[in-house]
Scaffold this active site. Structure first.
Site, PDB file in Angstrom:
ATOM      1  N   LYS A  78       0.851  -1.192   0.000  1.00  0.00           N
ATOM      2  CA  LYS A  78       0.000   0.000   0.000  1.00  0.00           C
ATOM      3  C   LYS A  78       0.882   1.235   0.000  1.00  0.00           C
ATOM      4  O   LYS A  78       1.960   1.238   0.612  1.00  0.00           O
ATOM      5  CB  LYS A  78      -0.862   0.011   1.267  1.00  0.00           C
ATOM      6  CG  LYS A  78      -2.112   0.842   1.155  1.00  0.00           C
ATOM      7  CD  LYS A  78      -3.226   0.090   0.476  1.00  0.00           C
ATOM      8  CE  LYS A  78      -4.450   0.933   0.300  1.00  0.00           C
ATOM      9  NZ  LYS A  78      -5.532   0.180  -0.356  1.00  0.00           N
ATOM     10  N   GLY A 178     -21.449   6.103   3.518  1.00  0.00           N
ATOM     11  CA  GLY A 178     -20.523   6.573   2.478  1.00  0.00           C
ATOM     12  C   GLY A 178     -21.004   6.169   1.099  1.00  0.00           C
ATOM     13  O   GLY A 178     -21.019   4.993   0.756  1.00  0.00           O
ATOM     14  N   VAL A 179     -21.417   7.170   0.327  1.00  0.00           N
ATOM     15  CA  VAL A 179     -21.891   6.865  -1.031  1.00  0.00           C
ATOM     16  C   VAL A 179     -20.956   7.510  -2.053  1.00  0.00           C
ATOM     17  O   VAL A 179     -21.358   8.283  -2.915  1.00  0.00           O
ATOM     18  CB  VAL A 179     -23.372   7.275  -1.262  1.00  0.00           C
ATOM     19  CG1 VAL A 179     -24.290   6.268  -0.612  1.00  0.00           C
ATOM     20  CG2 VAL A 179     -23.659   8.682  -0.754  1.00  0.00           C
ATOM     21  N   ASN A 181     -17.565   6.300  -4.639  1.00  0.00           N
ATOM     22  CA  ASN A 181     -17.552   5.453  -5.846  1.00  0.00           C
ATOM     23  C   ASN A 181     -18.196   4.092  -5.609  1.00  0.00           C
ATOM     24  O   ASN A 181     -19.037   3.655  -6.383  1.00  0.00           O
ATOM     25  CB  ASN A 181     -16.102   5.249  -6.303  1.00  0.00           C
ATOM     26  CG  ASN A 181     -15.526   6.551  -6.822  1.00  0.00           C
ATOM     27  OD1 ASN A 181     -16.214   7.339  -7.447  1.00  0.00           O
ATOM     28  ND2 ASN A 181     -14.260   6.784  -6.531  1.00  0.00           N
ATOM     29  N   VAL A 182     -17.811   3.416  -4.533  1.00  0.00           N
ATOM     30  CA  VAL A 182     -18.351   2.072  -4.290  1.00  0.00           C
ATOM     31  C   VAL A 182     -19.760   2.145  -3.707  1.00  0.00           C
ATOM     32  O   VAL A 182     -20.685   1.459  -4.182  1.00  0.00           O
ATOM     33  CB  VAL A 182     -17.449   1.261  -3.335  1.00  0.00           C
ATOM     34  CG1 VAL A 182     -18.028  -0.125  -3.111  1.00  0.00           C
ATOM     35  CG2 VAL A 182     -16.041   1.146  -3.892  1.00  0.00           C
TER      36      VAL A 182
HETATM   37  P1  NAI Z   1     -14.674   7.286  -2.080  1.00  0.00           P
HETATM   38  O1  NAI Z   1     -13.685   8.254  -1.547  1.00  0.00           O
HETATM   39  O2  NAI Z   1     -15.172   7.420  -3.469  1.00  0.00           O
HETATM   40  O3  NAI Z   1     -15.971   7.256  -1.127  1.00  0.00           O
HETATM   41  C1  NAI Z   1     -15.930   7.331   0.254  1.00  0.00           C
HETATM   42  C2  NAI Z   1     -17.139   8.171   0.676  1.00  0.00           C
HETATM   43  O4  NAI Z   1     -17.237   8.161   2.098  1.00  0.00           O
HETATM   44  C3  NAI Z   1     -17.036   9.635   0.236  1.00  0.00           C
HETATM   45  O5  NAI Z   1     -18.220  10.012  -0.454  1.00  0.00           O
HETATM   46  C4  NAI Z   1     -16.876  10.386   1.564  1.00  0.00           C
HETATM   47  O6  NAI Z   1     -17.464  11.676   1.530  1.00  0.00           O
HETATM   48  C5  NAI Z   1     -17.608   9.461   2.511  1.00  0.00           C
HETATM   49  N1  NAI Z   1     -17.291   9.620   3.910  1.00  0.00           N
HETATM   50  C6  NAI Z   1     -16.097   9.953   4.494  1.00  0.00           C
HETATM   51  N2  NAI Z   1     -16.239   9.979   5.834  1.00  0.00           N
HETATM   52  C7  NAI Z   1     -17.519   9.637   6.098  1.00  0.00           C
HETATM   53  C8  NAI Z   1     -18.272   9.483   7.300  1.00  0.00           C
HETATM   54  N3  NAI Z   1     -17.730   9.663   8.488  1.00  0.00           N
HETATM   55  N4  NAI Z   1     -19.574   9.127   7.205  1.00  0.00           N
HETATM   56  C9  NAI Z   1     -20.145   8.912   5.992  1.00  0.00           C
HETATM   57  N5  NAI Z   1     -19.489   9.072   4.828  1.00  0.00           N
HETATM   58  C10 NAI Z   1     -18.203   9.431   4.895  1.00  0.00           C
HETATM   59  O7  NAI Z   1     -14.047   5.840  -1.810  1.00  0.00           O
HETATM   60  P2  NAI Z   1     -14.482   4.480  -2.481  1.00  0.00           P
HETATM   61  O8  NAI Z   1     -13.591   4.183  -3.621  1.00  0.00           O
HETATM   62  O9  NAI Z   1     -15.958   4.449  -2.661  1.00  0.00           O
HETATM   63  O10 NAI Z   1     -14.071   3.452  -1.326  1.00  0.00           O
HETATM   64  C11 NAI Z   1     -14.864   3.332  -0.151  1.00  0.00           C
HETATM   65  C12 NAI Z   1     -14.172   2.386   0.822  1.00  0.00           C
HETATM   66  O11 NAI Z   1     -14.006   1.111   0.200  1.00  0.00           O
HETATM   67  C13 NAI Z   1     -12.752   2.811   1.248  1.00  0.00           C
HETATM   68  O12 NAI Z   1     -12.538   2.409   2.562  1.00  0.00           O
HETATM   69  C14 NAI Z   1     -11.849   2.022   0.333  1.00  0.00           C
HETATM   70  O13 NAI Z   1     -10.579   1.785   0.899  1.00  0.00           O
HETATM   71  C15 NAI Z   1     -12.633   0.742   0.203  1.00  0.00           C
HETATM   72  N6  NAI Z   1     -12.331   0.017  -1.008  1.00  0.00           N
HETATM   73  C16 NAI Z   1     -12.524   0.601  -2.225  1.00  0.00           C
HETATM   74  C17 NAI Z   1     -12.256  -0.097  -3.383  1.00  0.00           C
HETATM   75  C18 NAI Z   1     -12.511   0.494  -4.731  1.00  0.00           C
HETATM   76  O14 NAI Z   1     -12.515  -0.265  -5.716  1.00  0.00           O
HETATM   77  N7  NAI Z   1     -12.781   1.772  -4.833  1.00  0.00           N
HETATM   78  C19 NAI Z   1     -11.702  -1.463  -3.343  1.00  0.00           C
HETATM   79  C20 NAI Z   1     -11.622  -2.018  -2.013  1.00  0.00           C
HETATM   80  C21 NAI Z   1     -11.894  -1.269  -0.887  1.00  0.00           C
END
Ligand code: NAI
Length: 351
Positions: A78, A178-179, A181-182
């Site tokens: 990482k 958290g909405v 990307n995923v």
């Molecule tokens: P992202 O950054 O697109 O989405 C995360 C969301 O969580 C954002 O909209 C942010 O505003 C929100 N957030 C932050 N703090 C918060 C809180 N306290 N309460 C509610 N919402 C909050 O990240 P992504 O790519 O969607 O990833 C989400 C999680 O999944 C991360 O932990 C990441 O490490 C994990 N992950 C993602 C993968 C991927 O393909 N993108 C693959 C494997 C794990």
């Protein structure tokens, strides 16, 4: 097979600094036993360099276990970059990061993670070949891995709902923390099968966009963990399952994308004692790294689909192992992953 010992200690930690661009962070290689250490690059605010390293070490270990259980020929690593204060030149930052990745001569392969994008990886690719998550070439895997991560989480959630609640997702209420990307992609899939959805995010625009498309109920970020729901899907950051939040959970299934959801492993026992089925994060969120691996290793899209579709089988294997050995699913997953890394077990690629 030779038995190797696996510990939480990483093989190596590389401090990456470039004063001109403001780059400051670390690349951690937890294990290169199964192949080059693969894992995304996180750009986030951290209070100290110690916090950066601690987060990267834990995330890198999780990547080793995730890649091992997904049957990928990759180790775990990482990169974590501390977000520079104030305005900064993003292109210069990721060029410098690309140089740092290149200096490791292929021992580490980077990709997107929280706070980084396909565009950032395109800049990295100008400096090093050891990068994935680039814009897809016609018909080939590539690009944003999030839809694949969401698909794997969705399939795992279907299985967890049937096993724990004896109901399909169409008859379940799912709270998504958290909405981004995923989380947004997961919300759309749940909406399509008729699940009731509750969402929260610190970003109000994202909340509004997802609520408009899915009719999801919106709650505050302070309420999402305890809201009345059957399933909780943590899709923001790690550490959300802890001594404060677990006693307040109403959901009896936890299945989401966020890495390192358990503040400490012992919290998985607390969840099990409360009768909550916790689907281990790295077992269910491997879809993204499967797509990243396919891009890097030259596999085709059908192989990505097959491996991501097998997420529910892998979760079933872990849950059965947990039940038969009387341990929490998180402990069972760690045990199985270590067995793969130690060379005493092989994980079939698609099951
Ligand atoms: P992202 O950054 O697109 O989405 C995360 C969301 O969580 C954002 O909209 C942010 O505003 C929100 N957030 C932050 N703090 C918060 C809180 N306290 N309460 C509610 N919402 C909050 O990240 P992504 O790519 O969607 O990833 C989400 C999680 O999944 C991360 O932990 C990441 O490490 C994990 N992950 C993602 C993968 C991927 O393909 N993108 C693959 C494997 C794990």
């Amino acid at each position: 097979m030779n038995k190797r010992s696996v510990t939480a200690m990483p093989e190596s930690v590389h401090v990456i600094e470039d004063h001109a661009s403001g780059l400051s962070g670390v690349i951690v290689l937890h294990s290169t036993v199964l192949g080059p250490a693969a894992g995304g690059c996180r750009l986030w605010d951290y209070a100290s360099q110690g916090d950066v390293t601690a987060d990267a070490v834990r995330l890198a270990e999780g990547m080793s276990y995730k890649n091992a259980l997904a049957g990928l020929p990759l180790g775990g690593g990482k990169a974590v970059i501390r977000r520079p204060q104030g305005a900064f030149d993003r292109e210069a930052l990721f060029r410098a990061f690309g140089h740092a990745v290149d200096r490791l001569s292929g021992q580490y392969v980077t990709a997107e993670d929280v706070g980084t994008s396909v565009e950032d990886m395109r800049i990295v690719a100008g400096q090093t070949p050891y990068v994935s998550g680039l814009p897809p070439r016609a018909g080939r895997p590539g690009g944003d891995p999030s839809p694949w991560t969401a698909r794997g989480v969705f399939l795992a959630m279907e299985l967890a709902a049937l096993r724990q609640l004896k109901r399909p997702l169409s008859q379940c209420t799912v709270a998504i923390q958290g909405v981004g990307n995923v989380g947004a992609a997961l919300a759309l899939m749940l909406h399509e099968v008729g699940a009731k959805i509750i969402i929260a995010d610190t970003n109000s625009e994202r909340v509004a966009r997802v609520a408009n498309r899915t009719g999801a109920m919106v709650v505050s970020v302070s309420n999402i963990m305890k809201v009345n729901a059957d399933i909780l899907a943590p899709c923001a950051l790690g550490g959300v399952l802890n001594a404060n939040t677990i006693p307040q959970l109403s959901a009896s299934v936890v299945c989401g994308a966020a890495n390192n959801q358990l503040a400490v492993l012992e919290e998985s026992d607390r969840l099990a004692d409360r009768g909550v089925l916790y689907a281990p994060d790295y077992v269910v969120n491997a879809g993204g790294i499967i797509n990243v691996a396919a891009e890097y290793l030259g596999w085709n899209r059908a192989s990505v689909e097959e491996r991501v579709n097998a997420t529910a089988c892998r979760l079933l294997h872990v849950l059965d192992h947990a039940e038969s050995s009387g341990v929490s699913p998180a402990r069972a997953a760690d045990g199985l992953a270590r067995a793969v890394l130690e060379g005493s077990m092989e994980m079939a690629a698609a099951a």
